[in-house]
Scaffold this active site. Sequence first.
Site, PDB file in Angstrom:
ATOM      1  N   GLU A  55       0.834  -1.214   0.000  1.00 45.65           N
ATOM      2  CA  GLU A  55       0.000   0.000   0.000  1.00 45.65           C
ATOM      3  C   GLU A  55       0.864   1.257   0.000  1.00 45.65           C
ATOM      4  OE1 GLU A  55      -0.107  -2.715   2.119  1.00 45.65           O
ATOM      5  OE2 GLU A  55      -1.771  -2.356   3.493  1.00 45.65           O
ATOM      6  N   CYS A  82      -2.558  -2.201   7.709  1.00 48.04           N
ATOM      7  CA  CYS A  82      -2.063  -2.132   9.088  1.00 48.04           C
ATOM      8  C   CYS A  82      -2.103  -0.677   9.575  1.00 48.04           C
ATOM      9  CB  CYS A  82      -0.628  -2.666   9.148  1.00 48.04           C
ATOM     10  SG  CYS A  82       0.576  -1.601   8.317  1.00 48.04           S
TER      11      CYS A  82
END
Length: 148
Positions: A55, A82
């Site tokens: 990401e 996360c």
Amino acid sequence: MHSDEYFMRLALAEAAKAAQLGEIPVGAVLVKDNEVIATAHNQTSGNNSPLGHAEKLVIENALADGEKYLYSYTLYVTLEPCIMCSGVIILSRIGRVVYGCTDPKAGAAGSLYHLLQDKRLNHRPEVTAGILETECASMLTSFFNSKR
């Protein structure tokens, strides 16, 4: 107009690349106006850095092209982001996040933490969960089973 499933399949292809390299198989695709802007897979081992999450890498790619805020972008990722990646998503103002499977041990988009929906923060992207969930989870399960 491509579907969420279409872009998640591209993210799964990136995750498969990660697995072939011995990386945790997470893939990400960044899309704007139904066009792929960037793709990446986890590269923590290859880059010798815990910051090499898929990401973060696709977001950095878009920001390197001169964008400051990514309101009109959609991030597709095979695993729930996360805490670190959720922070990057918030700070870069991603408009929408679509993820495959949840991460009950480290997920910050609804499983363990709810960072992306926290009303105390200045940006909250739209979140869609569970796109190709079985395929995304299966890839991770297979990878970790092969390590045992």
